[in-house]
Design a protein around this motif. Structure first.
Motif, PDB file in Angstrom:
ATOM      1  N   PHE A 195       6.464  -2.836  -6.746  1.00  0.00           N
ATOM      2  CA  PHE A 195       6.536  -1.891  -5.637  1.00  0.00           C
ATOM      3  C   PHE A 195       6.125  -0.492  -6.086  1.00  0.00           C
ATOM      4  N   HIS A 196       6.685  -0.047  -7.198  1.00  0.00           N
ATOM      5  CA  HIS A 196       6.428   1.316  -7.654  1.00  0.00           C
ATOM      6  C   HIS A 196       4.971   1.499  -8.069  1.00  0.00           C
ATOM      7  N   PHE A 197       4.397   0.492  -8.706  1.00  0.00           N
ATOM      8  CA  PHE A 197       2.993   0.601  -9.121  1.00  0.00           C
ATOM      9  C   PHE A 197       2.081   0.598  -7.899  1.00  0.00           C
ATOM     10  N   ALA A 198       2.410  -0.230  -6.904  1.00  0.00           N
ATOM     11  CA  ALA A 198       1.613  -0.258  -5.674  1.00  0.00           C
ATOM     12  C   ALA A 198       1.691   1.076  -4.952  1.00  0.00           C
ATOM     13  N   SER A 199       2.876   1.676  -4.958  1.00  0.00           N
ATOM     14  CA  SER A 199       3.038   2.983  -4.315  1.00  0.00           C
ATOM     15  C   SER A 199       2.238   4.051  -5.056  1.00  0.00           C
ATOM     16  N   ARG A 200       2.252   3.981  -6.374  1.00  0.00           N
ATOM     17  CA  ARG A 200       1.556   4.979  -7.180  1.00  0.00           C
ATOM     18  C   ARG A 200       0.043   4.899  -6.997  1.00  0.00           C
ATOM     19  N   PHE A 201      -0.495   3.667  -6.923  1.00  0.00           N
ATOM     20  CA  PHE A 201      -1.941   3.481  -6.819  1.00  0.00           C
ATOM     21  C   PHE A 201      -2.320   3.008  -5.411  1.00  0.00           C
ATOM     22  N   ARG A 202      -1.700   3.607  -4.428  1.00  0.00           N
ATOM     23  CA  ARG A 202      -1.941   3.237  -3.034  1.00  0.00           C
ATOM     24  C   ARG A 202      -3.408   3.409  -2.637  1.00  0.00           C
ATOM     25  N   GLY A 203      -4.054   4.442  -3.173  1.00  0.00           N
ATOM     26  CA  GLY A 203      -5.458   4.677  -2.849  1.00  0.00           C
ATOM     27  C   GLY A 203      -6.358   3.560  -3.343  1.00  0.00           C
ATOM     28  N   ASP A 204      -6.075   3.067  -4.552  1.00  0.00           N
ATOM     29  CA  ASP A 204      -6.854   1.964  -5.108  1.00  0.00           C
ATOM     30  C   ASP A 204      -6.693   0.704  -4.271  1.00  0.00           C
ATOM     31  N   THR A 236       7.089  -2.772  11.433  1.00  0.00           N
ATOM     32  CA  THR A 236       6.098  -1.701  11.304  1.00  0.00           C
ATOM     33  C   THR A 236       5.201  -1.900  10.087  1.00  0.00           C
ATOM     34  N   ILE A 237       5.687  -2.624   9.075  1.00  0.00           N
ATOM     35  CA  ILE A 237       4.827  -2.919   7.922  1.00  0.00           C
ATOM     36  C   ILE A 237       3.690  -3.840   8.354  1.00  0.00           C
ATOM     37  N   LEU A 238       3.994  -4.767   9.263  1.00  0.00           N
ATOM     38  CA  LEU A 238       2.959  -5.657   9.783  1.00  0.00           C
ATOM     39  C   LEU A 238       2.029  -4.919  10.737  1.00  0.00           C
ATOM     40  N   ASP A 239       2.644  -4.278  11.744  1.00  0.00           N
ATOM     41  CA  ASP A 239       1.860  -3.640  12.796  1.00  0.00           C
ATOM     42  C   ASP A 239       2.751  -2.658  13.547  1.00  0.00           C
ATOM     43  N   ASP A 240       2.347  -1.411  13.614  1.00  0.00           N
ATOM     44  CA  ASP A 240       3.130  -0.391  14.318  1.00  0.00           C
ATOM     45  C   ASP A 240       3.245  -0.650  15.811  1.00  0.00           C
ATOM     46  N   LEU A 241       2.378  -1.486  16.349  1.00  0.00           N
ATOM     47  CA  LEU A 241       2.335  -1.689  17.793  1.00  0.00           C
ATOM     48  C   LEU A 241       3.202  -2.838  18.286  1.00  0.00           C
ATOM     49  N   ILE A 242       3.877  -3.548  17.397  1.00  0.00           N
ATOM     50  CA  ILE A 242       4.693  -4.691  17.820  1.00  0.00           C
ATOM     51  C   ILE A 242       5.813  -4.253  18.754  1.00  0.00           C
ATOM     52  N   ASN A 301       3.998   4.864   1.448  1.00  0.00           N
ATOM     53  CA  ASN A 301       2.787   4.703   0.638  1.00  0.00           C
ATOM     54  C   ASN A 301       2.246   3.283   0.709  1.00  0.00           C
ATOM     55  N   ILE A 302       3.140   2.302   0.554  1.00  0.00           N
ATOM     56  CA  ILE A 302       2.695   0.907   0.582  1.00  0.00           C
ATOM     57  C   ILE A 302       2.218   0.523   1.975  1.00  0.00           C
ATOM     58  N   LYS A 303       2.932   0.965   2.981  1.00  0.00           N
ATOM     59  CA  LYS A 303       2.537   0.687   4.360  1.00  0.00           C
ATOM     60  C   LYS A 303       1.133   1.216   4.643  1.00  0.00           C
ATOM     61  N   TRP A 304       0.846   2.414   4.175  1.00  0.00           N
ATOM     62  CA  TRP A 304      -0.487   3.007   4.372  1.00  0.00           C
ATOM     63  C   TRP A 304      -1.549   2.250   3.593  1.00  0.00           C
ATOM     64  N   ALA A 305      -1.211   1.826   2.379  1.00  0.00           N
ATOM     65  CA  ALA A 305      -2.189   1.166   1.512  1.00  0.00           C
ATOM     66  C   ALA A 305      -2.661  -0.165   2.083  1.00  0.00           C
ATOM     67  N   ILE A 306      -1.772  -0.890   2.778  1.00  0.00           N
ATOM     68  CA  ILE A 306      -2.117  -2.229   3.283  1.00  0.00           C
ATOM     69  C   ILE A 306      -2.175  -2.250   4.806  1.00  0.00           C
ATOM     70  N   GLU A 307      -2.402  -1.109   5.394  1.00  0.00           N
ATOM     71  CA  GLU A 307      -2.311  -0.949   6.846  1.00  0.00           C
ATOM     72  C   GLU A 307      -3.169  -1.947   7.622  1.00  0.00           C
ATOM     73  N   ASP A 308      -4.394  -2.154   7.214  1.00  0.00           N
ATOM     74  CA  ASP A 308      -5.318  -3.005   7.965  1.00  0.00           C
ATOM     75  C   ASP A 308      -5.494  -4.385   7.343  1.00  0.00           C
ATOM     76  N   ARG A 309      -4.571  -4.788   6.497  1.00  0.00           N
ATOM     77  CA  ARG A 309      -4.686  -6.079   5.820  1.00  0.00           C
ATOM     78  C   ARG A 309      -3.736  -7.116   6.433  1.00  0.00           C
ATOM     79  N   LYS A 310      -4.113  -8.369   6.275  1.00  0.00           N
ATOM     80  CA  LYS A 310      -3.231  -9.468   6.677  1.00  0.00           C
ATOM     81  C   LYS A 310      -2.068  -9.526   5.696  1.00  0.00           C
TER      82      LYS A 310
END
Length: 300
Positions: A155-164, A224-230, A194-203
Motif C-alpha cells: 500500500f505504502h509503495f503504491a501510494s508513494r509511486f502513484r504517478g508511475d 468510491t475506489i471502484l467508481d465515484d458514481l456508484i 493517492n491509490i484511488k487516483w493512481a488506479i482511477e480508470d482501471r478495472k
C-alpha cells in the motif's frame, strides 16, 4: 478476431481443408471466449493447480461477468479462499493476453501472494519495492511498473509511486485487505486518496473479509475506489441509507451489482470445518508455580 491461417498448409502436420478449422485454431491460439460465458473461465482453470470449490468459481465468474463495471468487491468470510478467486481472475486475464496486472496488498503479504500465484497458477511475478525499483532503474528500465510479470507491491509503495502506476495501462488491479482503504473518500486519508487516483480508470478487484465493521460509510468508501458514481457523493449516501427511515433493502440491491459475499454457513455441504468445542479445565497451581509468580511480580 481471428488470425489469418493458410487454408492449404499448416507446417508439416497436414492440410487444412475448410475455413472452420482456421477459426477453431485461431480461437485456441487467442484463448478468447464470450464475456460471462462459463467456457471463458475454463481457460483459467486449465492453468490452475488448485482444488476449487463452487463458491470460488462463482466469485471468479462474478468478477469477470460485466465488462461495463469498473470493478467488484469479493467479500467472502475468512478462510473461504479469496486469494484463489482473485488468482483465477488474474489467470484468466493472462490467458486472454491482458498482462498488465497489479496486486496491491499489505507488505507482510507480498511474498505469500508471489508464492500463491507462481505455485498454484503458474504466473510470473515480481515484488516491487525500493530495492527492486532502484535496480530496475539502474538497468535502464525507467518504468519498473511496466513489466511482463504480475507486479506485487505494498500500500505504502503504491501510494508513494502513484504517478508511475497511473502511467501504466493496467488491465486489472487487485487490492487485498481492501478495508484498509475504506476511508479513501476522505481528503484527509492521503494514502487512500493517492491509490484511488493512481488506479482511477482501471478495472479493479477488491478483496476483504470485513467490508463493514462499524459504519455503513465504510461500504461507501469501498465503492468510491471502484467508481465515484456508484452512490454519488457522501451526503447523498447518508441521506438515503444512514438516516432514520433508510431503505436498507435498496442498499442491498445496489450492493449486489458489484459486491459478492459468501458465508461459511453457506458452504458447509462441501467444506468440512473442524468443529471446535471450548471447555473449561480447573487448574490448581503448585507451590513452585506460586513462588515463581511472586518472584516475577517482584522483578517487574
Amino acid at each position: 478476431m481471428y488470425f489469418l491461417v493458410n487454408k492449404t498448409e499448416i507446417g508439416t502436420t497436414g492440410q487444412m481443408t475448410t475455413p472452420y478449422h482456421a477459426k477453431y485454431f485461431a480461437h485456441e491460439l487467442t484463448r478468447q471466449a464470450q464475456p460471462g460465458g462459463v467456457d471463458r473461465l475454463s481457460m483459467a482453470l486449465f492453468d490452475a493447480c488448485v482444488d476449487l470449490n463452487p463458491h470460488q468459481i462463482e466469485a471468479a465468474m462474478f468478477a469477470l461477468r460485466s465488462p461495463l463495471l469498473k470493478g467488484v468487491v469479493l467479500a467472502d468470510e475468512v478462510g473461504l479462499g479469496k486469494t484463489i478467486e482473485a488468482g483465477l481472475v488474474l489467470c484468466q486475464h493472462w490467458a486472454e493476453r491482458k498482462r498488465k496486472l497489479l496486486v496491491i496488498c499489505p507488505a507482510s503479504l507480498r511474498k505469500q501472494w508471489a508464492l500463491e500465484l507462481q505455485e498454484k497458477f503458474n504466473l510470473p511475478t515480481m515484488i516491487l519495492d525500493s530495492k527492486t525499483y532502484k535496480q530496475a532503474v539502474r538497468e535502464g528500465n525507467g518504468t519498473p511498473f511496466a513489466t511482463d510479470k504480475v507486479v506485487i507491491t505494498s500500500f505504502h509503495f503504491a501510494s508513494r509511486f502513484r504517478g508511475d502506476i497511473r502511467a501504466v495501462p493496467f488491465d486489472l488491479v487487485v487490492i487485498d485487505e481492501a478495508h484498509k482503504l475504506r476511508n479513501a473518500y476522505r481528503p484527509s486519508n492521503k494514502m487512500g486518496q493517492n491509490i484511488k487516483w493512481a488506479i482511477e480508470d482501471r478495472k479493479k478487484c477488491l478483496l476483504t473479509a470485513t467490508p463493514l465493521q462499524n459504519s455503513l460509510l465504510e461500504l461507501y468508501g469501498l465503492s468510491t475506489i471502484l467508481d465515484d458514481l456508484i452512490f454519488g457523493d457522501v451526503n447523498s449516501f447518508r441521506t438515503q441509507y444512514t438516516n432514520a427511515g433508510a431503505d436498507l433493502n435498496a442498499l442491498r440491491g445496489r450492493l449486489q451489482s458489484f459486491c459478492k459475499r459468501t458465508l461459511r454457513r453457506q458452504v458447509v455441504e462441501y467444506i468440512q470445518y473442524t468443529e471446535r468445542i471450548p471447555f473449561t479445565v480447573r487448574f490448581r497451581p503448585t507451590d513452585e508455580v506460586r513462588n515463581r509468580s511472586r518472584s516475577a511480580e517482584v522483578l517487574w
